[in-house]
Enzyme design. Structure first.
Site, PDB file in Angstrom:
ATOM      1  N   ASN A  66     -15.343   3.508 -53.536  1.00  0.00           N
ATOM      2  CA  ASN A  66     -13.993   3.659 -52.764  1.00  0.00           C
ATOM      3  C   ASN A  66     -13.568   2.945 -51.702  1.00  0.00           C
ATOM      4  OD1 ASN A  66     -16.417   4.962 -52.440  1.00  0.00           O
ATOM      5  ND2 ASN A  66     -15.429   6.595 -51.119  1.00  0.00           N
ATOM      6  N   GLU A  81     -26.988   9.846 -50.744  1.00  0.00           N
ATOM      7  CA  GLU A  81     -25.093  10.557 -49.948  1.00  0.00           C
ATOM      8  C   GLU A  81     -24.084  10.876 -51.355  1.00  0.00           C
ATOM      9  OE1 GLU A  81     -24.718  10.718 -47.009  1.00  0.00           O
ATOM     10  OE2 GLU A  81     -27.231   9.634 -46.708  1.00  0.00           O
ATOM     11  N   CYS A 134     -15.123  10.468 -49.750  1.00  0.00           N
ATOM     12  CA  CYS A 134     -16.276  11.284 -49.220  1.00  0.00           C
ATOM     13  C   CYS A 134     -15.950  12.474 -48.123  1.00  0.00           C
ATOM     14  CB  CYS A 134     -17.365  11.055 -49.574  1.00  0.00           C
ATOM     15  SG  CYS A 134     -18.241   9.913 -48.427  1.00  0.00           S
ATOM     16  N   GLU A 185     -27.925   8.380 -43.299  1.00  0.00           N
ATOM     17  CA  GLU A 185     -28.101   6.696 -43.120  1.00  0.00           C
ATOM     18  C   GLU A 185     -27.397   6.761 -41.854  1.00  0.00           C
ATOM     19  OE1 GLU A 185     -24.928   6.057 -46.127  1.00  0.00           O
ATOM     20  OE2 GLU A 185     -26.120   4.967 -47.398  1.00  0.00           O
TER      21      GLU A 185
HETATM   22  O1  TXE Z   1     -19.242   7.935 -59.730  1.00  0.00           O
HETATM   23  P1  TXE Z   1     -20.957   6.916 -60.182  1.00  0.00           P
HETATM   24  P2  TXE Z   1     -18.051   8.173 -60.772  1.00  0.00           P
HETATM   25  C1  TXE Z   1     -17.451  11.306 -56.622  1.00  0.00           C
HETATM   26  C2  TXE Z   1     -15.802  11.804 -56.665  1.00  0.00           C
HETATM   27  C3  TXE Z   1     -15.597  10.773 -58.435  1.00  0.00           C
HETATM   28  C4  TXE Z   1     -17.015  11.073 -59.077  1.00  0.00           C
HETATM   29  C5  TXE Z   1     -17.673  10.226 -60.381  1.00  0.00           C
HETATM   30  O2  TXE Z   1     -15.917  12.901 -57.172  1.00  0.00           O
HETATM   31  O3  TXE Z   1     -14.566  11.351 -59.151  1.00  0.00           O
HETATM   32  O4  TXE Z   1     -18.136  11.082 -57.976  1.00  0.00           O
HETATM   33  O5  TXE Z   1     -17.552   9.148 -60.141  1.00  0.00           O
HETATM   34  C6  TXE Z   1     -23.467   3.435 -60.421  1.00  0.00           C
HETATM   35  N1  TXE Z   1     -28.545   5.381 -62.309  1.00  0.00           N
HETATM   36  N2  TXE Z   1     -17.322  10.326 -55.654  1.00  0.00           N
HETATM   37  O6  TXE Z   1     -18.593   8.763 -62.119  1.00  0.00           O
HETATM   38  O7  TXE Z   1     -21.110   7.334 -61.485  1.00  0.00           O
HETATM   39  C7  TXE Z   1     -22.882   3.423 -60.355  1.00  0.00           C
HETATM   40  O8  TXE Z   1     -22.487   2.078 -61.399  1.00  0.00           O
HETATM   41  C8  TXE Z   1     -28.175   4.500 -61.346  1.00  0.00           C
HETATM   42  C9  TXE Z   1     -17.586  10.424 -54.436  1.00  0.00           C
HETATM   43  O9  TXE Z   1     -17.113   6.821 -60.935  1.00  0.00           O
HETATM   44  O10 TXE Z   1     -21.747   8.048 -59.202  1.00  0.00           O
HETATM   45  C10 TXE Z   1     -21.847   3.111 -59.266  1.00  0.00           C
HETATM   46  O11 TXE Z   1     -22.916   2.079 -58.964  1.00  0.00           O
HETATM   47  N3  TXE Z   1     -26.793   4.066 -60.771  1.00  0.00           N
HETATM   48  C11 TXE Z   1     -18.501   9.205 -53.761  1.00  0.00           C
HETATM   49  C12 TXE Z   1     -22.663   4.264 -58.425  1.00  0.00           C
HETATM   50  O12 TXE Z   1     -23.383   4.980 -59.326  1.00  0.00           O
HETATM   51  C13 TXE Z   1     -25.883   4.867 -61.343  1.00  0.00           C
HETATM   52  C14 TXE Z   1     -17.743   7.463 -54.161  1.00  0.00           C
HETATM   53  C15 TXE Z   1     -21.382   5.314 -57.842  1.00  0.00           C
HETATM   54  O13 TXE Z   1     -20.825   5.683 -59.402  1.00  0.00           O
HETATM   55  C16 TXE Z   1     -25.827   5.492 -62.782  1.00  0.00           C
HETATM   56  C17 TXE Z   1     -17.666   7.456 -55.790  1.00  0.00           C
HETATM   57  C18 TXE Z   1     -27.364   5.671 -62.656  1.00  0.00           C
HETATM   58  N4  TXE Z   1     -27.583   6.739 -63.769  1.00  0.00           N
HETATM   59  C19 TXE Z   1     -17.812   8.779 -55.977  1.00  0.00           C
HETATM   60  N5  TXE Z   1     -24.598   6.325 -62.801  1.00  0.00           N
HETATM   61  C20 TXE Z   1     -19.309   9.408 -52.432  1.00  0.00           C
HETATM   62  N6  TXE Z   1     -19.825   9.859 -52.179  1.00  0.00           N
HETATM   63  O14 TXE Z   1     -18.247   8.858 -51.446  1.00  0.00           O
HETATM   64  C21 TXE Z   1     -23.995   5.415 -62.028  1.00  0.00           C
HETATM   65  N7  TXE Z   1     -24.549   4.675 -60.899  1.00  0.00           N
END
Ligand code: TXE
Length: 481
Positions: free
Chosen positions: A150, A248, A282, A460
């Protein structure tokens, strides 16, 4: 464009020779291919980082700070290239990338370049016992930083800058959905004099490259920003290996509006806190609670302002709302909007998938306001993470507080009131890591940043980040004769 991995100061192909498509959300077209790395690439990166660690952890603070400062300058010199790349990769308006994302990425480096020069540790003198204890804050070694899509460069740098400042070597993985700016930064870091092996960038999917990072035994700390489900999965792997964890995660933040607030500032800011970055922050205030005496007026004014927002090509300077980050995310957001009738809500405006002329395959949704009748509906309990907010009236401070706290998340909250005592009572009782009073997303990088409940663990920012990326060692010296 081919995006390789950065390992030991060199751009290299993934060992298994696998690549992923990267799409531009504005038009849905593939425009780059990304290294689809696996465990073997991570193993190689960790060994480079381990080799670089003894020297990097022993550079003087002055030297380390100067390199970080040069990286900040390099980001600023390339700000137009980076902003364009960020907007193309993520779908966010170019104006936003120029105003927020890229300046903040430079600021993250500049801030931690300064912060490390002020970082200190404690000493405890035991009077009468001729004993003194002092604390060493030593770099951990090799650490993992995993960031989401994001705010791609903004959050990537928010993690790697303190990790590097504290003397660690880093294995970093940007989101596979938005990898471009992090990889441009990797090259800028080398040019700025960061020694090889100190920052290694591994690209690829979460369930392969990401999983390999969090499960590598030599990576002793993980800083992660992303979804709560992914955070829980990471903790399941990393906690039994006794890694330090900073998570986070998501939010479902209340925006509580009292009748005595400064109405026009509140209205303008609420528009931003609802729909900035297509609602994909977020910290967005996705649940709006309004005191009943001004509810109808607010509803009318807010819906009017929302319908005047311009959804369109992220590259156009008049665009307020660009494209959502991916087709699967658009489908997720739309599926929530479609539950409105069964969740007892009413769509007041927006929520339509739009076809923008010449960009028909892009991922656009008109900003959506939903009136709900209960805080327990899914629209108010689950993180949608898109241009969707809900509206609900309340009668008393106690009722607003109870609804604000009645969610699994606890990242941030906003309170609009000119009653000082009330703002302080609310701030004390709100279950969240951050409370904004009469403002939103006003960030001072020295402050602790993070959430409670399902929004994560750890903090953080400022000293908190430097503490996370160091190990405290107590030394006890007895100097009695
Ligand atoms: O994010 P992911 P996704 C929320 C938002 C969104 C939901 C899912 O609601 O719809 O999360 O989003 C890495 N081991 N937020 O699935 O998967 C991945 O490659 C290690 C809130 O697209 O959480 C990426 O680099 N790493 C949020 C990172 O995690 C892993 C921002 C984030 O992706 C992994 C984004 C694993 N097993 C989404 N699986 C915020 N807090 O700002 C995935 N990744």
């Amino acid at each position: 464009m081919r995006i390789q991995n950065l390992i030991n100061g060199h751009l290299v192909d993934p060992i298994a020779g696998q690549w992923l498509d990267v799409r531009a959300p504005a038009n849905g077209q593939v425009y780059a291919s990304l290294a689809n790395s696996d465990k073997s690439d991570v193993v190689r990166a960790v060994s480079a980082a381990e080799n670089a660690f003894p020297q990097w952890s022993n550079t003087t603070i002055t030297e380390r700070s100067a390199i970080l400062m040069k990286i900040a300058e390099a980001i600023e010199e390339k700000q137009d290239t980076l902003a364009t790349a960020e907007s193309t990769d993520n779908g966010k308006p170019l104006t936003l990338a120029k105003k927020v994302d890229i300046p903040r990425a430079a600021e993250n480096f500049r801030f931690f370049a300064h912060a490390i020069t002020q970082f200190s540790s404690e000493s405890h003198e035991s009077i009468g016992l001729h004993t003194i204890n002092y604390t060493l804050r030593q770099p951990i070694g090799v650490v993992g930083c995993i960031s989401p899509w994001n705010l791609p460069l903004y959050l990537f740098t928010w993690k790697i800058a303190p990790a590097l400042a504290a003397g660690n070597c880093v294995i970093a993985k940007p989101s596979e959905i938005t990898p471009v700016t992090a990889n441009i930064l990797g090259e800028l870091c080398l040019k700025a004099g960061l020694p090889k092996g100190v920052l290694n960038i591994i690209n690829g999917r979460g369930d392969s490259a990401g999983q390999a990072i969090i499960s590598h035994p030599k990576i002793k700390a993980i800083s992660f920003t992303g979804g709560s489900k992914t955070g829980a999965q990471i903790a399941t792997t990393a906690a039994p290996m006794f890694k330090k964890l900073s998570l986070e995660l998501g939010g479902k933040n209340p925006n509580i509006i009292f009748a005595d607030c400064d109405y026009s500032t509140m209205l303008k800011t609420t528009l931003r806190s609802s729909f900035s970055n297509q609602g994909q922050i977020c910290l967005c205030g996705s649940r709006i609670f309004v005191e009943r005496t001004i509810y109808d007026q607010f509803k009318k004014d807010f819906v009017k302002a929302v319908t005047s927002l311009k959804v369109g090509n992220p590259a156009d300077s008049e665009t307020d709302i660009g494209a959502l980050v991916s087709l699967s995310h658009l489908n997720k957001v739309k599926s929530y909007i479609d539950t409105t009738p069964q969740e007892g809500g009413t769509i007041l405006c927006g929520g339509d998938v739009l076809k923008i002329p010449h960009l028909e395959s892009g991922y656009y949704i008109s900003p959506c306001v939903i009136e709900v009748t209960s805080n327990t509906c899914r629209l108010n309990q689950e993180e949608i993470f898109g241009p969707v907010v809900t509206l609900m009236p309340f009668d008393t401070e106690a009722e607003a507080l109870a609804m604000a706290n009645d969610v699994p998340y606890g990242l941030s909250a906003t309170v609009w009131t000119n009653d000082l005592k009330r703002s302080m009572r609310m701030s004390e009782k709100l279950e969240s890591g951050i409370v904004w009073v009469n403002t939103w997303m006003q960030r001072d990088l020295r402050t602790p940043f993070g959430g409670v409940k399902d929004s994560g663990v750890g903090r953080e920012g400022g000293t908190e980040a430097l503490r996370f990326f160091t190990e405290a060692k107590n030394v006890c010296i007895n100097y009695s004769e």
